[in-house]
Design a protein around this motif. Sequence first.
Motif, mmCIF file in Angstrom:
data_model
loop_
_atom_site.group_PDB
_atom_site.id
_atom_site.type_symbol
_atom_site.label_atom_id
_atom_site.label_comp_id
_atom_site.label_asym_id
_atom_site.label_seq_id
_atom_site.Cartn_x
_atom_site.Cartn_y
_atom_site.Cartn_z
ATOM 1 N N VAL A 15 12.679 -5.071 3.655
ATOM 2 C CA VAL A 15 11.566 -4.122 4.213
ATOM 3 C C VAL A 15 11.596 -2.517 3.481
ATOM 4 C CG1 VAL A 15 10.293 -2.904 6.064
ATOM 5 C CG2 VAL A 15 11.066 -5.435 6.214
ATOM 6 N N ALA A 16 12.929 -2.043 3.391
ATOM 7 C CA ALA A 16 12.876 -0.864 2.853
ATOM 8 C C ALA A 16 12.616 -0.879 1.324
ATOM 9 C CB ALA A 16 14.352 -0.240 3.404
ATOM 10 N N ASP A 17 13.087 -1.859 0.712
ATOM 11 C CA ASP A 17 12.703 -1.950 -0.721
ATOM 12 C C ASP A 17 11.363 -1.885 -0.951
ATOM 13 O OD1 ASP A 17 15.230 -1.949 -1.101
ATOM 14 O OD2 ASP A 17 15.718 -4.066 -1.504
ATOM 15 N N ILE A 18 10.720 -2.884 -0.017
ATOM 16 C CA ILE A 18 9.131 -2.958 -0.231
ATOM 17 C C ILE A 18 8.379 -1.664 0.017
ATOM 18 C CG2 ILE A 18 7.337 -4.424 0.990
ATOM 19 C CD1 ILE A 18 8.906 -6.826 0.942
ATOM 20 N N ARG A 19 9.052 -1.127 1.226
ATOM 21 C CA ARG A 19 8.258 0.250 1.456
ATOM 22 C C ARG A 19 8.512 1.087 0.120
ATOM 23 N NH1 ARG A 19 11.700 1.268 5.545
ATOM 24 N NH2 ARG A 19 10.313 -0.009 7.110
ATOM 25 N N ALA A 20 9.711 1.201 -0.411
ATOM 26 C CA ALA A 20 9.825 2.095 -1.457
ATOM 27 C C ALA A 20 8.979 1.710 -2.811
ATOM 28 C CB ALA A 20 11.337 2.035 -1.827
ATOM 29 N N ILE A 21 8.798 0.156 -2.925
ATOM 30 C CA ILE A 21 7.706 -0.150 -3.953
ATOM 31 C C ILE A 21 6.497 0.339 -3.722
ATOM 32 C CG2 ILE A 21 6.657 -2.290 -5.011
ATOM 33 C CD1 ILE A 21 9.448 -3.817 -4.308
ATOM 34 N N GLU A 22 5.876 0.171 -2.660
ATOM 35 C CA GLU A 22 4.578 0.665 -2.312
ATOM 36 C C GLU A 22 4.735 2.324 -2.472
ATOM 37 O OE1 GLU A 22 1.582 -0.314 1.058
ATOM 38 O OE2 GLU A 22 2.385 1.643 1.248
ATOM 39 N N ALA A 23 5.574 2.945 -1.971
ATOM 40 C CA ALA A 23 5.582 4.555 -2.108
ATOM 41 C C ALA A 23 5.518 4.894 -3.733
ATOM 42 C CB ALA A 23 6.602 4.958 -1.634
ATOM 43 N N GLU A 24 6.310 4.179 -4.649
ATOM 44 C CA GLU A 24 6.419 4.562 -5.950
ATOM 45 C C GLU A 24 5.141 3.893 -6.825
ATOM 46 O OE1 GLU A 24 9.187 2.932 -9.506
ATOM 47 O OE2 GLU A 24 10.157 3.532 -7.749
ATOM 48 N N ARG A 25 4.635 2.975 -6.261
ATOM 49 C CA ARG A 25 3.823 2.180 -7.235
ATOM 50 C C ARG A 25 2.409 2.063 -6.557
ATOM 51 N NH1 ARG A 25 5.869 0.502 -12.026
ATOM 52 N NH2 ARG A 25 8.034 0.512 -12.182
ATOM 53 N N GLY A 26 2.059 2.402 -5.348
ATOM 54 C CA GLY A 26 0.979 2.140 -4.850
ATOM 55 C C GLY A 26 0.729 0.561 -4.413
ATOM 56 N N VAL A 27 -0.503 0.292 -4.307
ATOM 57 C CA VAL A 27 -0.874 -1.178 -3.927
ATOM 58 C C VAL A 27 -1.680 -1.774 -5.274
ATOM 59 C CG1 VAL A 27 -2.023 -2.742 -2.538
ATOM 60 C CG2 VAL A 27 -0.697 -0.938 -1.535
ATOM 61 N N SER A 28 -0.953 -2.563 -6.003
ATOM 62 C CA SER A 28 -1.835 -3.023 -7.249
ATOM 63 C C SER A 28 -1.067 -4.469 -7.359
ATOM 64 C CB SER A 28 -1.170 -2.123 -8.550
ATOM 65 O OG SER A 28 0.175 -2.420 -8.786
ATOM 66 N N ARG A 29 -1.647 -5.291 -8.464
ATOM 67 C CA ARG A 29 -1.097 -6.701 -8.711
ATOM 68 C C ARG A 29 0.429 -6.536 -8.998
ATOM 69 N NH1 ARG A 29 -4.866 -9.934 -6.732
ATOM 70 N NH2 ARG A 29 -6.811 -9.556 -7.340
ATOM 71 N N GLU A 30 0.812 -5.412 -10.006
ATOM 72 C CA GLU A 30 1.898 -5.079 -10.314
ATOM 73 C C GLU A 30 2.845 -4.869 -9.240
ATOM 74 O OE1 GLU A 30 4.682 -2.238 -12.735
ATOM 75 O OE2 GLU A 30 2.708 -1.908 -13.144
#
Length: 192
Positions: A15-30
């Motif tokens: 969950v911490a990794d996924i939270r970081a992905i959203e924080a860094e890249r926003g919500v997109s297909r990628e």
Amino acid sequence: MDRAIERASAIREAVADIRAIEAERGVSRESLERMKARLIALAARTDLFTPADFPAPPAGDERNSTLYRISEDDDHRFALYANAARGGVKSPAHNHTVWAVIVGITGEEQNRFYERAPEGVRQTGGAVVKQGTGVAFLPDDLHSIHIDAPALNLHMYGKGLEQLHRREYYKEDAKVWKVFPAHSDIREARAR
């Protein structure tokens, strides 16, 4: 290490990794593909997610599946569930109004993808969610779920299901769009 403690630690890290992905890249297909890959890695730990830990409803129960909340932030974001089905699950085409990722642990979950059409919905594709695979959805993407035999999956949403009051589904027999009530039959399974 105790299995429940190990499971809680693995969930916290994912969950911490996924939270970081959203924080860094926003919500997109990628970014959703990155989140899906991280959840697939978590689901690969079949020793931590077993049908014994997350049982499906027994035969004769009115429900065909049970959602177990295994993580959710205090603000109801990044909600992660184990979904245990015994089979006989069929949902209508629906959206989530938030991003969503579903990955397989055991069994198979057929997902069908749709787009809105003058006649209601038109199927555009599909995918089977099983160990090592998953699907990801933007807030307005449409899909339906079909589970014929026992399955255990991880479902993660940008916000907890009890907070989603505007999810739409297509009521095929009436040929109309309706609003799902917020999901309320969720079993608490977060580590304390």
